[in-house]
Scaffold this active site. Structure first.
Site, short mmCIF file in Angstrom:
data_model
loop_
_atom_site.label_atom_id
_atom_site.label_comp_id
_atom_site.label_asym_id
_atom_site.label_seq_id
_atom_site.Cartn_x
_atom_site.Cartn_y
_atom_site.Cartn_z
N GLU A 14 79.41 33.24 59.08
CA GLU A 14 78.38 32.53 58.30
C GLU A 14 77.71 31.42 59.12
O GLU A 14 77.39 30.35 58.62
CB GLU A 14 78.97 31.99 56.99
CG GLU A 14 79.41 33.13 56.08
CD GLU A 14 79.55 32.74 54.64
OE1 GLU A 14 78.80 31.86 54.16
OE2 GLU A 14 80.40 33.34 53.96
N GLU B 225 74.58 43.24 61.86
CA GLU B 225 74.46 44.55 62.49
C GLU B 225 74.91 44.47 63.95
O GLU B 225 75.03 43.37 64.50
CB GLU B 225 73.01 45.05 62.41
CG GLU B 225 72.52 45.25 60.99
CD GLU B 225 71.13 45.88 60.93
OE1 GLU B 225 70.55 46.11 62.01
OE2 GLU B 225 70.64 46.14 59.81
N GLU C 283 102.78 22.49 66.80
CA GLU C 283 103.48 21.65 67.77
C GLU C 283 104.47 20.71 67.08
O GLU C 283 105.58 20.50 67.57
CB GLU C 283 102.47 20.86 68.59
CG GLU C 283 101.55 21.75 69.42
CD GLU C 283 100.44 20.97 70.11
OE1 GLU C 283 100.53 19.73 70.17
OE2 GLU C 283 99.47 21.61 70.56
N ILE D 180 81.53 43.52 58.28
CA ILE D 180 81.26 43.27 56.87
C ILE D 180 82.56 42.99 56.11
O ILE D 180 83.42 43.87 55.95
CB ILE D 180 80.50 44.45 56.23
CG1 ILE D 180 79.23 44.76 57.03
CG2 ILE D 180 80.17 44.13 54.78
CD1 ILE D 180 78.28 43.58 57.20
#
Length: 392
Positions: A373, A139, A346, A171
């Site tokens: 997560e 949230e 690179e 979300i």
């Protein structure tokens, strides 16, 4: 060493050894990723949208219900098999990989472990055939502290339904999802013990907000999700009232192993693109020894990250605690992914910096590994707490 101990030692297999079924499954996913996903990657990244035809192909291939039992339309495969799919998909496109990881992992596993038989019978076949799932916990006011939730769920007088109100942010899968696993508090006075999980259908009144324009995994949708007095039947409660936090902790712990697999695949994908090209360049007349040392270092780090991931997976399958191992796998794999993809740019030189070759996309995609997560700091904090607990 006694004969019994010697026999047990000889019976132990390296964590990387796969069963015949797992090896065959990995090869099938690898073929699918190369032949079906790869041709769509550039266009999806540029459009910042998942191709609907690819989503259908993922369902048709059985990748959206890997662990789900066959009676609900799944494959009934192992947790390790699911991680193999996530890794192989991430070698080609981490955005597709995370779509599968969230849907088949977080959503599918939550229902299989905590939903009633009625809910399983009703929704698992949909999740296996044509309906995307989304995990709605974050949230605006809760990031790393995932349980500082403001979304509420108010029980009706007759107990037949809950009214869910609030907003979610960041979300994943939300633009395509038809089902949302939503975490809301039924009693704010109880703190995290008031959090409850519900399975909410989009048709119940879920509103999808702004789609974020992101640095990486652009084809993976990330949106705000609003619940304005959405009526959810009590039977759609997943697990017990007030036990949503336990479900979330368990699922996010498994999810961290999944993100570890995604980051390993990402690192390997960048490595596999850059090394052959770099060797073909033959700068200064012969392969540069310093460059070869860099190849060796990154290859070893990728393999170390892979072993951490599959060690955590096997521990989970054996019913052992794997909280520390999951945190280690996610943290280290995200570090290796960023390092490997950055080095790959690179190594390839100017071409590596262009979008044409695709290496730079892996680097952009790698940045999310340290964030979602559970941030890298949260993973390190978890590891440190468990080490302290062990030695005090």
């Amino acid at each position: 060493m006694s004969r019994l101990l010697l026999k047990r030692a000889l019976a132990c297999s390296p964590r990387q050894i796969l069963t015949e079924e797992e090896e065959m499954f990995r090869e099938a996913v690898r073929k699918f990723a190369t032949e079906v996903v790869q041709p769509k990657v550039y266009a999806m990244d540029e459009a910042e949208k998942m191709d609907p035809a690819l989503i259908k192909a993922l369902f048709d291939q059985g990748l959206m219900a890997i662990e789900t039992e066959e009676k609900w339309g799944g494959s009934g495969a192992s947790f390790t098999s699911a991680l193999l799919a996530i890794e192989e998909l991430a070698k080609v496109d981490p955005a597709v990989s995370v779509l599968v990881d969230i849907h088949a992992g977080l959503i599918g596993t939550s229902l299989r472990k905590y939903a009633t038989e009625h809910v399983k019978d009703k929704y698992l076949p949909r999740l296996a055939s044509d309906t995307i799932g989304s995990f709605a916990i974050s949230e605006p006011s809760s990031g790393s502290d995932a349980f500082a939730l403001k979304t509420t769920a108010t029980k009706s007088a007759d107990g037949s339904y809950y009214t869910v109100s609030g907003s979610k942010m960041w979300i994943s899968n939300s633009a395509e999802a038809g089902l949302f696993l939503v975490f809301a508090t039924v009693d704010a006075s109880k703190g995290y013990k008031g959090i409850t999980c519900f399975l909410v259908e989009k048709e119940m009144g879920v509103k999808i907000g702004k789609k974020e324009k992101k640095l990486g995994i652009r084809a993976s949708s990330t949106c705000g999700v609003d619940f304005d007095d959405v009526i959810v039947p009590t039977e759609n409660m997943i697990g017990e009232e007030g036990k949503g936090y336990k479900l979330a902790i368990e699922m996010l712990n498994e999810g961290r192993v999944g993100i570890g697999a995604q980051m390993v695949g990402l690192a390997q994908g960048a490595f596999d693109l850059a090394v052959p090209y770099t060797l073909q360049r033959e700068q200064f007349g012969s392969p540069n020894q310093s460059m070869q040392m860099q190849f060796a270092t990154i290859a070893t780090e990728i393999e170390a990250a892979r072993l951490l991931v599959f060690n955590a997976a096997r521990m989970k399958e054996e019913g052992k605690s794997f909280v520390k191992e999951a945190a280690m796998a996610k943290w280290y794999a995200s570090v290796v992914a960023e390092k490997a993809s950055g080095s790959a740019i690179e190594w390839a030189g100017g071409v590596g910096f262009t979008r044409e070759m695709g290496i730079e996309k892996f680097w952009r995609d790698s940045k999310i590994g340290a964030i979602y997560e559970g941030t890298s700091n949260i993973q390190l904090q978890t590891i440190a707490k468990l080490i302290t607990k062990k030695y005090t």
